[in-house]
Design a protein around this motif. Sequence first.
Motif, PDB file in Angstrom:
ATOM      1  N   TYR A 604       0.724  -1.169   0.186  1.00 48.11           N
ATOM      2  CA  TYR A 604       0.031  -0.034  -0.140  1.00 48.11           C
ATOM      3  C   TYR A 604       0.844   1.194  -0.015  1.00 48.11           C
ATOM      4  CZ  TYR A 604      -3.310   3.212   1.456  1.00 48.11           C
ATOM      5  OH  TYR A 604      -4.191   4.557   1.611  1.00 48.11           O
ATOM      6  N   GLY A 605       2.125   1.449   0.840  1.00 51.52           N
ATOM      7  CA  GLY A 605       2.818   2.365   0.871  1.00 51.52           C
ATOM      8  C   GLY A 605       3.503   2.677  -0.343  1.00 51.52           C
ATOM      9  N   LEU A 606       3.962   1.620  -1.017  1.00 53.16           N
ATOM     10  CA  LEU A 606       4.435   1.681  -2.349  1.00 53.16           C
ATOM     11  C   LEU A 606       3.705   2.311  -3.590  1.00 53.16           C
ATOM     12  CD1 LEU A 606       6.558  -1.679  -2.553  1.00 53.16           C
ATOM     13  CD2 LEU A 606       7.523   0.754  -2.488  1.00 53.16           C
ATOM     14  N   ALA A 607       2.503   1.822  -3.410  1.00 52.45           N
ATOM     15  CA  ALA A 607       1.558   2.361  -4.420  1.00 52.45           C
ATOM     16  C   ALA A 607       1.134   3.802  -4.299  1.00 52.45           C
ATOM     17  CB  ALA A 607       0.217   1.744  -4.182  1.00 52.45           C
ATOM     18  N   LEU A 608       1.210   4.191  -2.938  1.00 48.85           N
ATOM     19  CA  LEU A 608       1.304   5.857  -2.469  1.00 48.85           C
ATOM     20  C   LEU A 608       2.377   6.691  -3.118  1.00 48.85           C
ATOM     21  CD1 LEU A 608      -0.480   5.595   1.150  1.00 48.85           C
ATOM     22  CD2 LEU A 608      -1.652   6.241  -1.035  1.00 48.85           C
ATOM     23  N   LEU A 609       3.387   5.920  -2.890  1.00 47.11           N
ATOM     24  CA  LEU A 609       4.607   6.731  -3.251  1.00 47.11           C
ATOM     25  C   LEU A 609       4.813   6.806  -4.798  1.00 47.11           C
ATOM     26  CD1 LEU A 609       7.321   5.326  -0.748  1.00 47.11           C
ATOM     27  CD2 LEU A 609       6.488   7.536  -0.989  1.00 47.11           C
ATOM     28  N   GLY A 613       2.096  10.321  -3.733  1.00 45.05           N
ATOM     29  CA  GLY A 613       1.624  10.787  -2.376  1.00 45.05           C
ATOM     30  C   GLY A 613       2.634  10.167  -1.294  1.00 45.05           C
ATOM     31  N   GLN A 614       2.259   9.844  -0.157  1.00 44.22           N
ATOM     32  CA  GLN A 614       3.173   9.222   0.967  1.00 44.22           C
ATOM     33  C   GLN A 614       2.247   8.632   1.906  1.00 44.22           C
ATOM     34  OE1 GLN A 614       5.037  12.744   2.597  1.00 44.22           O
ATOM     35  NE2 GLN A 614       3.749  12.758   4.381  1.00 44.22           N
ATOM     36  N   PRO A 615       2.978   7.708   2.573  1.00 43.02           N
ATOM     37  CA  PRO A 615       2.058   6.692   3.733  1.00 43.02           C
ATOM     38  C   PRO A 615       1.733   7.728   4.851  1.00 43.02           C
ATOM     39  CG  PRO A 615       4.227   5.766   2.844  1.00 43.02           C
ATOM     40  CD  PRO A 615       4.379   7.112   2.424  1.00 43.02           C
ATOM     41  N   LYS A 616       0.679   7.237   5.470  1.00 43.27           N
ATOM     42  CA  LYS A 616       0.163   7.993   6.583  1.00 43.27           C
ATOM     43  C   LYS A 616       1.082   8.254   7.663  1.00 43.27           C
ATOM     44  CE  LYS A 616      -3.233   6.164   8.641  1.00 43.27           C
ATOM     45  NZ  LYS A 616      -4.550   5.553   9.047  1.00 43.27           N
ATOM     46  N   ASP A 617       1.935   7.060   7.936  1.00 44.64           N
ATOM     47  CA  ASP A 617       2.885   7.177   8.928  1.00 44.64           C
ATOM     48  C   ASP A 617       4.126   6.933   8.225  1.00 44.64           C
ATOM     49  OD1 ASP A 617       4.729   6.805  11.286  1.00 44.64           O
ATOM     50  OD2 ASP A 617       3.386   5.739  12.163  1.00 44.64           O
ATOM     51  N   ALA A 618       4.674   7.863   7.734  1.00 49.38           N
ATOM     52  CA  ALA A 618       6.054   7.880   6.995  1.00 49.38           C
ATOM     53  C   ALA A 618       7.136   7.033   7.622  1.00 49.38           C
ATOM     54  CB  ALA A 618       6.529   9.143   6.446  1.00 49.38           C
ATOM     55  N   GLY A 619       7.282   7.562   8.989  1.00 45.99           N
ATOM     56  CA  GLY A 619       8.438   6.853   9.890  1.00 45.99           C
ATOM     57  C   GLY A 619       8.075   5.380   9.972  1.00 45.99           C
ATOM     58  N   ARG A 620       6.713   4.769  10.192  1.00 45.99           N
ATOM     59  CA  ARG A 620       6.806   3.388  10.340  1.00 45.99           C
ATOM     60  C   ARG A 620       7.139   2.719   9.020  1.00 45.99           C
ATOM     61  NH1 ARG A 620       4.397  -0.916  12.530  1.00 45.99           N
ATOM     62  NH2 ARG A 620       3.213  -2.315  11.275  1.00 45.99           N
ATOM     63  N   PHE A 621       6.666   3.331   7.838  1.00 41.52           N
ATOM     64  CA  PHE A 621       7.043   2.713   6.624  1.00 41.52           C
ATOM     65  C   PHE A 621       8.476   2.770   6.349  1.00 41.52           C
ATOM     66  CE2 PHE A 621       7.845   3.127   1.932  1.00 41.52           C
ATOM     67  CZ  PHE A 621       6.902   2.158   1.597  1.00 41.52           C
TER      68      PHE A 621
END
Length: 633
Positions: A604-609, A613-621
């Motif tokens: 999901y995070g890769l799809a946003l990037l 966009g960017q993941p909701k919690d960038a630090g966790r990603f």
Amino acid sequence: MPTETFEFQVEARQLLQLMIHSVYSNKDVFLRELVSNASDALDKLRLAALRDDTLDADTSDPHIEIEADQEARTLTVRDNGIGMSYDEVTQLIGTIANSGTAAFLAELREAQEGAGGDGLIGQFGVGFYSGFMVADEVTLVTRRAGESQGTRWSSRGEGTYTLENVDEAPQGTAVTLHLKPADSENQLHDYTSAWKIKEIVKRYSDFITWPVRLVTAAGDGEDAPEPETLNSMKALWARPRDEVADEDYHELYKHISHDWRDPLETVRLQAEGAFEYQALLFLPAHAPHDLFTRGQRHGLQLFVKRVFIMDDCEELLPPYLRFVKGVVDAQDLSLNVSREILQQDRQIRLMQRRLTKKVLATVKDMRSADPDRYRTFWREFGAVLKEGLVTDADNRAALLAAASFPSTHDAEEPTTLAAYAERMKDGQEHVYYITGQSRESVENSPHMEAFRAKGVEVLLLTDPVDEVWVDTVGEYEGKRLRSVVKGEIDLGGEEDEQKTAEQEKHTEEYAGLLGWMTEHLADDVKEVRLSSRLTVSPACVVSDSEDLTPALENMYRAMGQEVPRAKRILELNPDHQLVKGVRQAYARQGEDLSELTEAAELLYGLALLAEGGQPKDAGRFVKLVADRMERTL
């Protein structure tokens, strides 16, 4: 009141130093600017006298005088116009706080190495200070019409200026330049010479409504000669086209716009019949620095029977044509017309409709007649013109006909919607587009993969207004405008039995994983499904066909409108090795799926990037990525 001394602001001192040590190649423009200011003062007096018949002002012989004294080396430009009060001198001349000085200095630094600096003076409202290019000292004496006391302002441009009240001052304003020595290295011309003054006025100010008179000093024992009028005072818009040179039109444009460049296009219009008016409009070659500044005044100059009425009549053109400069001279309006009346006047609305259609037709014709000029125009003003697609339904067809858009068909040449429609593949039902921040980012978007693979053309829309107008317009000649990042995509084409079988097999194989991921990512997505638009990337996020895109949501919120945040859809590419690996891991895990939670979040995070966009919690990603890399390595 005694003489007071004040200090210039820091930026004003910088500006004065640039004027004194002038970077301008053409110092003649100082006289153009002073004559233009004097003409404005006379326009304002005429308007004030029309609106207030109790105004104690002399309007019997409005004019501009230029007086040169070769022995004293002074040049004076005076008018008997509206004049200024003490407070107005302090505000408008003393501080230039409202003259856009910072923006002026920034653009001036960019223009110093070329010829571009010569006209920036007037463009930023600091034309008065151009006198310091040729003068060691500038003195201004002024009295506002209707007042009894005048004001004297004086400065040598060295960081301070003086202000004092004067009892004896004629109505209007007189600016006296104490010229630099004739042998100064910066003084290429003798500006006390009659021939030089005549040359400058003829070149720059011949079309000004008011007489510009040269006052010559009398010799010993001689009577003073009659003042000589230097300009023709003929309204260019009222003269036959074959009697006016393009250069004359260009100078009128520069006088109106304070632009140093020639206009890109000149538009003439003459309406006859029940309601008569003449218009002379100009399309600039360069967007002004304040094109998108909220609250900035714009509009055309309005005349009634060649009498100046107002400088920025916004009612004559819609806001998306705010870059157009020019004059409109109406024969049947009242001289006492006000802005409130203009807003309700039927004739004004008729004029706006016709002027708008004329400008849009000119832009459309320019595209075929002179593609290079059209490209320049669209680069500078395309974004603001597209605002009309949202706000002006009556002219939407004309706007679409005049517009062009980058597309995947040609990396250099934008396309029209008509040309796009002609190139559509057999069976293609929609006009496809993608919006984003830059051409590079949208071309590399994973949403484009299937379109690229099948050679389907996509419009690449990168202006903020594009997010809005495509939803507002909706279709073109019966073909829906369809975003490649919304809804499910079916590009058609014949599918063989093997491909169909593969798709059915994928659906069966991934059913469990898709259901589990939908549940696990339920806080962020409404559904996880297989994708028909991905050929290379593992995943992408799309909006439902009726939902707002994230960019449009953010735009509405920036305008103060609260809109609910819509959950999006995560699409997976069943042919990508990463997705295959996740499916296989899901099949092995059985009831314990804890190891797959990280993989689901990473997809999901890769799809946003991938879509910018960017993941909701960038630090966790970032931590998840680092942990995975550590285990892999």
